[in-house]
Design a protein around this motif. Structure first.
Motif, PDB file in Angstrom:
ATOM      1  N   PRO A 125       0.881  -1.126  -0.035  1.00 16.07           N
ATOM      2  CA  PRO A 125      -0.032   0.117   0.086  1.00 16.07           C
ATOM      3  C   PRO A 125       0.748   1.243  -0.056  1.00 16.07           C
ATOM      4  N   PRO A 126       0.244   2.341  -0.285  1.00 13.65           N
ATOM      5  CA  PRO A 126       0.914   3.451  -0.105  1.00 13.65           C
ATOM      6  C   PRO A 126       1.994   3.860   1.138  1.00 13.65           C
ATOM      7  N   HIS A 127       3.182   3.697   1.267  1.00  8.16           N
ATOM      8  CA  HIS A 127       4.018   4.220   2.353  1.00  8.16           C
ATOM      9  C   HIS A 127       3.890   5.399   3.235  1.00  8.16           C
ATOM     10  N   LEU A 128       3.775   6.521   2.346  1.00  6.57           N
ATOM     11  CA  LEU A 128       3.739   7.971   2.851  1.00  6.57           C
ATOM     12  C   LEU A 128       2.341   8.075   3.155  1.00  6.57           C
ATOM     13  N   ALA A 129       1.648   7.270   4.174  1.00  3.61           N
ATOM     14  CA  ALA A 129       0.218   7.383   4.229  1.00  3.61           C
ATOM     15  C   ALA A 129      -0.158   7.494   5.722  1.00  3.61           C
ATOM     16  N   GLY A 130      -1.581   7.605   6.107  1.00  3.62           N
ATOM     17  CA  GLY A 130      -2.057   7.744   7.143  1.00  3.62           C
ATOM     18  C   GLY A 130      -1.223   8.798   8.218  1.00  3.62           C
ATOM     19  N   ASN A 131      -0.797   8.205   9.489  1.00  5.14           N
ATOM     20  CA  ASN A 131      -0.332   8.848  10.521  1.00  5.14           C
ATOM     21  C   ASN A 131       1.019   9.513  10.120  1.00  5.14           C
ATOM     22  N   LEU A 132       2.019   8.729   9.120  1.00  4.82           N
ATOM     23  CA  LEU A 132       3.252   9.089   8.718  1.00  4.82           C
ATOM     24  C   LEU A 132       2.989  10.411   7.756  1.00  4.82           C
ATOM     25  N   ARG A 133       1.959  10.135   6.907  1.00  5.29           N
ATOM     26  CA  ARG A 133       1.916  11.270   6.028  1.00  5.29           C
ATOM     27  C   ARG A 133       1.425  12.649   6.857  1.00  5.29           C
ATOM     28  N   LEU A 134       0.702  12.408   7.814  1.00  8.02           N
ATOM     29  CA  LEU A 134      -0.043  13.516   8.635  1.00  8.02           C
ATOM     30  C   LEU A 134       1.271  14.152   9.602  1.00  8.02           C
ATOM     31  N   ALA A 135       2.174  13.285   9.914  1.00  2.17           N
ATOM     32  CA  ALA A 135       3.373  13.863  10.509  1.00  2.17           C
ATOM     33  C   ALA A 135       4.218  14.663   9.342  1.00  2.17           C
ATOM     34  N   ILE A 136       4.184  13.940   8.317  1.00  6.46           N
ATOM     35  CA  ILE A 136       5.293  14.839   7.410  1.00  6.46           C
ATOM     36  C   ILE A 136       4.754  16.253   7.140  1.00  6.46           C
ATOM     37  N   ASP A 137       3.213  16.280   6.697  1.00  7.60           N
ATOM     38  CA  ASP A 137       2.715  17.560   6.471  1.00  7.60           C
ATOM     39  C   ASP A 137       2.654  18.505   7.703  1.00  7.60           C
ATOM     40  N   TYR A 138       2.757  17.883   9.033  1.00  2.00           N
ATOM     41  CA  TYR A 138       2.800  18.910  10.132  1.00  2.00           C
ATOM     42  C   TYR A 138       4.373  19.200  10.280  1.00  2.00           C
TER      43      TYR A 138
END
Length: 464
Positions: free
Chosen positions: A248-261
């Motif tokens: 599945p997409p790796h840069l997703a879910g909580n990780l994606r939220l953390a990246i954007d933050y």
């Protein structure tokens, strides 16, 4: 009358076979042919490709251009920066001028690709970094395979994400572009599709068959570029072999939220502080703690000057069109050629065997002042602009991305807000709209999981 192609004429020492050109009915193929050097892009190759692209542009018989790389390992691992660094170290200002000239040639080619009036397709089969990104990411159709390894590693060699990075990185979803630019994080295989770097994903084993199938296409004279690209898009889907199992997409879910933050801040110091909080907070999931720790370690290895210039580039580049992006990068690159970090970084990471730790000047973020950063973006009086090869075709946002790429968050938001539907029906609607395109279902599921909720009636609602 001056010869606008004088810079592209063969020069002594150019390898006659470093780029191979072929014709298959209406398809024209360009094959980078330095497999032992991972198809690293040099001036000799650029001087061959530009005249051919201009020739194909004028030819009524040339319908589709496809670029790929020779050998099993790389599409193109980047520009031949090792030679540039050696030249600067040995010849000082003369070497700096030669390097600036090289970047000028490279950016003219990249801009020509970005504004090319015929279908241009890039096979990202293997390592696709630096200069290879410039040859591919501006194409309207970019095909990733299981071998794709995409990255912009410039901050680790005392440089910045050039080749149009100012344009395409800030326009990736959220702050993914900033994250990729600063950390040099790589996207492998289908992850390049999910991140928006690629528009399609197929298995490398069918690329040759795809080329043969594309050669069979016959366009009507009145078909515009958008129409031709949509026909090609549907043809590529004929070779859909499915997505990789359990990826599945790796840069997703909580990780994606953390990246954007963490990466939405406008100073590197703030980004570092946000990452430290994620690493140290008892409320952070273990996955995010580990990611923040590794990300801090990666940033600690980069040139402080490169990090600060790159972050500023990401913020300014979001407002630049294609022409301005390449023009401004031309001037920034010239400044880096005069900065010690470039030679030090390339020498340590690419020339020394084994690679060593680079010596940065200055070696701390605190040592890089705001004025130091702004100096990279000042255009010195009398400094010439980049004489681009096409005019009047520039844009502020890729005009083909909505039709050819996976749905973006804004597209999912539009459907959610326009239609009171359940989660399953939202996904079905968007898959149908994309005619069953591979990756749409997975992409929409990820976005809904992160940005939407369910109301009391089971309808999807968008989170503000």
């Amino acid at each position: 009358m001056p010869d606008m192609y004088a810079d592209f004429k063969e020069q002594p020492g150019d390898d006659p076979d470093d780029v191979l050109f072929n014709t298959l009915y209406g398809v024209r193929t360009i094959q980078l042919n330095r497999p032992k050097k991972y198809n690293a892009l040099n001036g000799s190759m650029i001087r061959k490709i530009i005249p051919r692209l201009k020739e194909y542009q004028k030819s009524a018989l040339a319908s589709i251009i496809i670029i790929g790389g020779a050998g099993p390992k790389a599409f193109c691992a980047g520009g031949d920066v090792s030679q540039l660094a050696k030249d600067i170290a040995e010849n000082g200002e003369t070497g700096q001028a030669t390097s600036k000239s090289y970047f000028g040639l490279e950016y003219k080619l990249d801009h020509l690709i970005a504004t090319y009036p015929k279908p241009y397709i890039a096979y990202l089969d293997g390592i696709t970094m630096g200069g290879g990104v410039g040859l591919s990411v501006h194409a309207p159709i970019r095909i990733a395979t299981e071998n794709t390894n995409f990255a912009m590693p410039e901050t680790g060699i005392g440089f910045f994400p050039d080749v149009g990075g100012s344009f395409f990185l800030p326009r990736l979803e959220g702050f993914l572009g900033t994250y990729l630019a600063l950390t040099s994080e790589s996207l492998k295989g289908v992850q390049a599709l999910y991140a928006g770097v690629a528009t399609h994903y197929i298995d490398s084993s069918v690329l040759s068959n795809l080329t043969a199938r594309l050669a069979e296409l016959v366009f009507k004279d009145y078909d515009n570029l958008h129409t031709r690209l949509r026909i090609i898009d549907r043809t590529i889907e004929e070779f859909n072999t499915g997505l990789p199992h359990n990826e599945p997409p790796h840069l997703a879910g909580n990780l994606r939220l953390a990246i954007d933050y963490c990466f939405h801040y406008d100073t590197v110091e703030q980004i570092v502080s946000a990452l430290e909080k994620e690493r140290d907070s008892p409320k952070s999931p273990s996955q995010i703690k580990e990611w923040a720790k590794k990300t801090l370690e990666k940033l600690g290895e980069k040139s402080p000057t490169s990090l600060k210039v790159t972050l500023r580039q990401m913020r300014l580049g979001a407002r630049w069109n294609t022409a301005e992006a390449f023009n401004r990068e031309y001037h920034i690159a010239a400044k880096f050629m005069r900065h010690p970090d470039f030679v030090n970084g390339v020498s340590a990471r690419l020339i020394h065997k084994p690679a060593t730790k680079a010596r940065w000047e200055p070696d701390t973020l605190e040592g890089v002042s705001n004025d130091d950063v702004e100096n990279f973006f000042r255009i010195d009086e009398g400094e010439e602009s980049l004489d681009l090869l096409t005019h009047g075709l520039d844009y502020d946002r890729n005009p083909f991305e909505r039709d050819l790429g996976l749905p973006r968050e804004e597209h999912v938001e539009e459907v959610v807000k326009a239609k009171a539907l359940g989660r399953r029906r939202i996904i079905e609607t968007m898959v149908e709209a994309k005619e069953g395109k591979i990756g749409v279902k997975e992409q929409v599921e990820e976005v809904l999981g992160r940005r939407a909720g369910i109301d009391g009636e089971g309808k999807v609602v968008w989170k503000s």
